[in-house]
Design a protein around this motif. Structure first.
Motif, PDB file in Angstrom:
ATOM      1  N   THR A 116       3.072   2.275  -9.576  1.00 16.62           N
ATOM      2  CA  THR A 116       2.233   1.080  -9.652  1.00 16.62           C
ATOM      3  C   THR A 116       3.044  -0.178  -9.393  1.00 16.62           C
ATOM      4  OG1 THR A 116       0.851   2.209 -11.297  1.00 16.62           O
ATOM      5  CG2 THR A 116       0.586  -0.169 -11.094  1.00 16.62           C
ATOM      6  N   PHE A 117       4.247  -0.240  -9.957  1.00 14.05           N
ATOM      7  CA  PHE A 117       5.086  -1.413  -9.734  1.00 14.05           C
ATOM      8  C   PHE A 117       5.463  -1.537  -8.262  1.00 14.05           C
ATOM      9  CE2 PHE A 117       9.329  -3.322  -9.353  1.00 14.05           C
ATOM     10  CZ  PHE A 117       9.063  -4.584  -9.863  1.00 14.05           C
ATOM     11  N   ASN A 118       5.815  -0.428  -7.635  1.00 16.87           N
ATOM     12  CA  ASN A 118       6.122  -0.447  -6.203  1.00 16.87           C
ATOM     13  C   ASN A 118       4.952  -1.005  -5.407  1.00 16.87           C
ATOM     14  OD1 ASN A 118       8.576   1.291  -4.696  1.00 16.87           O
ATOM     15  ND2 ASN A 118       8.487   1.486  -6.905  1.00 16.87           N
ATOM     16  N   ALA A 119       3.749  -0.561  -5.743  1.00 15.42           N
ATOM     17  CA  ALA A 119       2.560  -1.031  -5.034  1.00 15.42           C
ATOM     18  C   ALA A 119       2.328  -2.519  -5.298  1.00 15.42           C
ATOM     19  CB  ALA A 119       1.350  -0.218  -5.476  1.00 15.42           C
ATOM     20  N   PHE A 120       2.463  -2.934  -6.551  1.00 11.95           N
ATOM     21  CA  PHE A 120       2.268  -4.340  -6.907  1.00 11.95           C
ATOM     22  C   PHE A 120       3.265  -5.236  -6.175  1.00 11.95           C
ATOM     23  CE2 PHE A 120       3.841  -7.899  -9.419  1.00 11.95           C
ATOM     24  CZ  PHE A 120       2.675  -8.634  -9.609  1.00 11.95           C
ATOM     25  N   LYS A 121       4.517  -4.831  -6.185  1.00  8.47           N
ATOM     26  CA  LYS A 121       5.573  -5.675  -5.623  1.00  8.47           C
ATOM     27  C   LYS A 121       5.426  -5.837  -4.116  1.00  8.47           C
ATOM     28  CE  LYS A 121      10.598  -6.223  -6.021  1.00  8.47           C
ATOM     29  NZ  LYS A 121      11.863  -5.567  -6.434  1.00  8.47           N
ATOM     30  N   GLN A 122       4.898  -4.825  -3.453  1.00  7.89           N
ATOM     31  CA  GLN A 122       4.786  -4.885  -1.998  1.00  7.89           C
ATOM     32  C   GLN A 122       3.449  -5.425  -1.505  1.00  7.89           C
ATOM     33  OE1 GLN A 122       6.530  -1.210  -0.004  1.00  7.89           O
ATOM     34  NE2 GLN A 122       6.772  -0.619  -2.136  1.00  7.89           N
ATOM     35  N   ALA A 123       2.362  -5.114  -2.226  1.00 14.34           N
ATOM     36  CA  ALA A 123       1.034  -5.468  -1.723  1.00 14.34           C
ATOM     37  C   ALA A 123       0.440  -6.719  -2.370  1.00 14.34           C
ATOM     38  CB  ALA A 123       0.076  -4.289  -1.932  1.00 14.34           C
ATOM     39  N   LEU A 215       6.495 -16.760 -11.882  1.00 14.36           N
ATOM     40  CA  LEU A 215       7.772 -17.414 -11.578  1.00 14.36           C
ATOM     41  C   LEU A 215       8.349 -16.855 -10.273  1.00 14.36           C
ATOM     42  CD1 LEU A 215       9.285 -17.140 -15.177  1.00 14.36           C
ATOM     43  CD2 LEU A 215       8.219 -19.181 -14.160  1.00 14.36           C
ATOM     44  N   PRO A 216       7.651 -17.020  -9.173  1.00 12.87           N
ATOM     45  CA  PRO A 216       8.057 -16.342  -7.927  1.00 12.87           C
ATOM     46  C   PRO A 216       9.315 -16.932  -7.298  1.00 12.87           C
ATOM     47  CG  PRO A 216       6.199 -17.791  -7.502  1.00 12.87           C
ATOM     48  CD  PRO A 216       6.425 -17.820  -8.985  1.00 12.87           C
ATOM     49  N   ALA A 217      10.286 -16.073  -7.068  1.00 12.88           N
ATOM     50  CA  ALA A 217      11.527 -16.467  -6.399  1.00 12.88           C
ATOM     51  C   ALA A 217      12.064 -15.262  -5.649  1.00 12.88           C
ATOM     52  CB  ALA A 217      12.555 -16.960  -7.417  1.00 12.88           C
ATOM     53  N   ALA A 218      12.714 -15.508  -4.536  1.00 10.25           N
ATOM     54  CA  ALA A 218      13.210 -14.419  -3.691  1.00 10.25           C
ATOM     55  C   ALA A 218      14.627 -14.006  -4.047  1.00 10.25           C
ATOM     56  CB  ALA A 218      13.146 -14.828  -2.223  1.00 10.25           C
ATOM     57  N   GLY A 219      15.444 -14.948  -4.508  1.00 13.68           N
ATOM     58  CA  GLY A 219      16.827 -14.633  -4.833  1.00 13.68           C
ATOM     59  C   GLY A 219      17.800 -15.237  -3.841  1.00 13.68           C
ATOM     60  N   PRO A 220      19.069 -15.395  -4.234  1.00 20.62           N
ATOM     61  CA  PRO A 220      20.074 -16.022  -3.364  1.00 20.62           C
ATOM     62  C   PRO A 220      20.222 -15.371  -1.995  1.00 20.62           C
ATOM     63  CG  PRO A 220      20.905 -15.818  -5.599  1.00 20.62           C
ATOM     64  CD  PRO A 220      19.608 -15.069  -5.568  1.00 20.62           C
ATOM     65  N   ALA A 264      17.045  -4.227   4.849  1.00 20.41           N
ATOM     66  CA  ALA A 264      15.916  -3.299   4.908  1.00 20.41           C
ATOM     67  C   ALA A 264      14.699  -3.870   4.188  1.00 20.41           C
ATOM     68  CB  ALA A 264      16.318  -1.953   4.297  1.00 20.41           C
ATOM     69  N   LEU A 265      14.920  -4.487   3.019  1.00 20.51           N
ATOM     70  CA  LEU A 265      13.809  -5.107   2.280  1.00 20.51           C
ATOM     71  C   LEU A 265      13.185  -6.234   3.087  1.00 20.51           C
ATOM     72  CD1 LEU A 265      15.199  -5.301  -1.381  1.00 20.51           C
ATOM     73  CD2 LEU A 265      13.422  -3.776  -0.507  1.00 20.51           C
ATOM     74  N   LEU A 266      14.025  -7.032   3.735  1.00 17.52           N
ATOM     75  CA  LEU A 266      13.521  -8.152   4.526  1.00 17.52           C
ATOM     76  C   LEU A 266      12.736  -7.652   5.729  1.00 17.52           C
ATOM     77  CD1 LEU A 266      13.497 -11.226   4.842  1.00 17.52           C
ATOM     78  CD2 LEU A 266      15.597 -11.018   6.196  1.00 17.52           C
ATOM     79  N   ASN A 267      13.258  -6.623   6.396  1.00 16.79           N
ATOM     80  CA  ASN A 267      12.554  -6.054   7.555  1.00 16.79           C
ATOM     81  C   ASN A 267      11.187  -5.519   7.154  1.00 16.79           C
ATOM     82  OD1 ASN A 267      14.773  -6.654   9.130  1.00 16.79           O
ATOM     83  ND2 ASN A 267      15.588  -4.569   9.099  1.00 16.79           N
ATOM     84  N   HIS A 268      11.145  -4.813   6.017  1.00 13.27           N
ATOM     85  CA  HIS A 268       9.879  -4.239   5.568  1.00 13.27           C
ATOM     86  C   HIS A 268       8.915  -5.340   5.131  1.00 13.27           C
ATOM     87  CE1 HIS A 268       7.076  -2.229   2.757  1.00 13.27           C
ATOM     88  NE2 HIS A 268       7.113  -1.276   3.682  1.00 13.27           N
ATOM     89  N   PHE A 269       9.440  -6.371   4.472  1.00 13.89           N
ATOM     90  CA  PHE A 269       8.603  -7.483   4.009  1.00 13.89           C
ATOM     91  C   PHE A 269       7.944  -8.193   5.188  1.00 13.89           C
ATOM     92  CE2 PHE A 269       7.664 -11.769   2.640  1.00 13.89           C
ATOM     93  CZ  PHE A 269       7.206 -11.609   1.335  1.00 13.89           C
ATOM     94  N   ASN A 270       8.683  -8.363   6.264  1.00 14.72           N
ATOM     95  CA  ASN A 270       8.165  -9.083   7.426  1.00 14.72           C
ATOM     96  C   ASN A 270       7.306  -8.206   8.338  1.00 14.72           C
ATOM     97  OD1 ASN A 270       9.416 -11.480   6.701  1.00 14.72           O
ATOM     98  ND2 ASN A 270      11.316 -10.961   7.750  1.00 14.72           N
ATOM     99  N   GLY A 271       7.318  -6.900   8.066  1.00 12.38           N
ATOM    100  CA  GLY A 271       6.526  -5.987   8.884  1.00 12.38           C
ATOM    101  C   GLY A 271       5.188  -5.694   8.248  1.00 12.38           C
ATOM    102  N   SER A 272       4.533  -4.685   8.761  1.00 18.81           N
ATOM    103  CA  SER A 272       3.221  -4.314   8.221  1.00 18.81           C
ATOM    104  C   SER A 272       3.168  -2.805   7.971  1.00 18.81           C
ATOM    105  CB  SER A 272       2.113  -4.717   9.197  1.00 18.81           C
ATOM    106  OG  SER A 272       2.334  -4.109  10.470  1.00 18.81           O
ATOM    107  N   GLY A 273       4.326  -2.255   7.596  1.00 24.40           N
ATOM    108  CA  GLY A 273       4.394  -0.821   7.378  1.00 24.40           C
ATOM    109  C   GLY A 273       3.763  -0.408   6.066  1.00 24.40           C
ATOM    110  N   GLY A 279      10.440  -0.752  -2.287  1.00 28.48           N
ATOM    111  CA  GLY A 279      10.194  -1.907  -1.444  1.00 28.48           C
ATOM    112  C   GLY A 279       9.814  -3.139  -2.240  1.00 28.48           C
ATOM    113  N   GLY A 280       9.777  -4.285  -1.562  1.00 26.80           N
ATOM    114  CA  GLY A 280       9.357  -5.521  -2.200  1.00 26.80           C
ATOM    115  C   GLY A 280      10.522  -6.424  -2.566  1.00 26.80           C
ATOM    116  N   ILE A 281      10.239  -7.729  -2.658  1.00 26.67           N
ATOM    117  CA  ILE A 281      11.257  -8.736  -2.963  1.00 26.67           C
ATOM    118  C   ILE A 281      10.818  -9.543  -4.174  1.00 26.67           C
ATOM    119  CG2 ILE A 281      12.326 -10.870  -2.123  1.00 26.67           C
ATOM    120  CD1 ILE A 281      12.191  -9.688   0.703  1.00 26.67           C
TER     121      ILE A 281
END
Length: 368
Positions: A116-123, A215-220, A264-273, A279-281
């Protein structure tokens, strides 16, 4: 009559505790799936992978627990016990006590929560945006008296070799994360099992999901991609990239795994896979740090030496999260404080759930 009396003999507190663990996880799963943003078929695949993996780990952990128990009894009794006898005793005890719910609940909860967390973080989480990175970077700098925390860690632990060691240590985190919850299935201490599993579930829900949304943030490591860029974090990533090139040139394996994972996370985030494992940032608060603190809190209840070792581990995870650019220092500090609060709240909840309920047992028997 036999069935009703059998149910009455079960430990009502254990049944309540297992029900609470599973209930919290089901509610979280229902909320995420109910958003309509998570493809059901992709979620089903994620859940299937986690269920199979955790089922296998539970069996492996059971084999290890059996070996340890055999060794313990052999030392105490001076003769090797029958493994089959120990298994029969364990099965009989768990069946009469809670119908195997205390054995099955921890891995099932883990599978539901992680999927569920994986799904939440990505979708879902990307819709919150990343608009607090500058604030958290400023808090970090203020906390470290005008210096970025990563500068401090790289002065103390400088060079490719030290960074590779931190990288290897940091990314070995998945083992204790999963083993910690699986060990709960075999614990004799019902209170510790309930407190740990509830804390585990609520940490992912409250820290990793609710607060990550608020508190949305992507990280350094993603500052240049989502927060407009900053010279200090560009310098951090350039430093890590330089270490990576040096390690690869020297034959240091695949270099720094953090850099490849971040890309890899950035590539997946910017894609539509489709949804993928891990996954997720998200940076604030840090679940990596939260769970490391949870290991330490649980370890202190089992054995003081184990507990202190896990506190050292938690500190190293915090340092690594800053050193490798995954998190702001404040991410780990906030996560640690919140995890401690959740731990003590779940301790009180465990006491209430496991309290004897003689009146209910009597009612079940008299009803027959």
């Amino acid at each position: 009559m036999g069935t009703a009396i059998g149910a009455a003999k079960a430990d009502i507190g254990e049944l309540r505790a297992a029900g609470a663990m599973l209930g919290v996880s089901v509610l979280y799963m229902a909320a995420v799936l109910g958003s309509g943003l998570v493809p059901a078929d992709q979620f089903a695949r994620l859940f299937s992978v986690y269920t199979k993996s955790l089922g296998a780990l539970t069996l492996v952990a059971g084999g290890i627990a059996l070996f340890v128990e055999c060794a313990r009894r052999a030392r105490r009794e001076g003769a090797a016990p029958s493994p089959f006898g120990i298994v029969r005793e364990f099965v009989r005890l768990r069946w009469h006590r809670d119908r195997f719910l205390s054995l099955a609940a921890p891995p099932i909860v883990c599978a539901m929560i992680l999927a569920t967390f994986n799904a939440f973080k990505q979708a879902i989480l990307p819709r919150a945006g990343f608009h607090l990175d500058a604030l958290f970077a400023a808090w970090d700098k203020a906390l470290f008296l005008g210096t970025d925390p990563w500068v401090v860690t790289h002065k103390i632990l400088s060079g490719p070799a030290a960074t590779l060691a931190i990288d290897s240590f940091y990314h070995g985190w998945f083992v204790p994360m999963t083993l910690g919850i699986i060990v709960c299935a075999y614990l004799r201490d019902s209170h510790l099992r309930t407190q740990y599993v509830l804390s585990y579930a609520l940490s992912w829900i409250l820290i990793g999901s609710v607060l990550a949304w608020l508190l949305p943030a992507a990280g350094p490591c993603f500052y240049d991609d989502f927060a407009g860029g900053a010279p200090t974090f560009t310098a951090l990533m350039d430093t890590l990239a330089g270490y990576d090139r040096a390690l690869v040139a020297e034959g240091g394996g695949g270099g720094i795994a953090a850099l490849r994972n971040q890309q890899a996370l950035l590539n997946h985030f910017n894609g539509s896979g489709p949804l993928v494992l891990g996954g997720g940032i998200s940076a604030m608060p840090s679940m990596h740090n939260a769970l490391a603190v949870l290991f330490a809190l649980g370890g202190m209840r089992i054995n003081r030496m184990l507990g202190w070792a896990m506190w050292i581990y938690a500190i190293l995870i915090w340092v690594g999260s800053v050193h490798l650019g995954w998190h702001y220092a404040i991410d780990g500090i906030a996560a640690a404080a919140l995890t401690v609060l959740i731990w003590y709240a779940c301790g009180r909840a465990a006491e209430a759930l496991l309290a004897s309920d003689r009146s209910r047992e009597a009612t079940l028997v008299l009803a027959e």
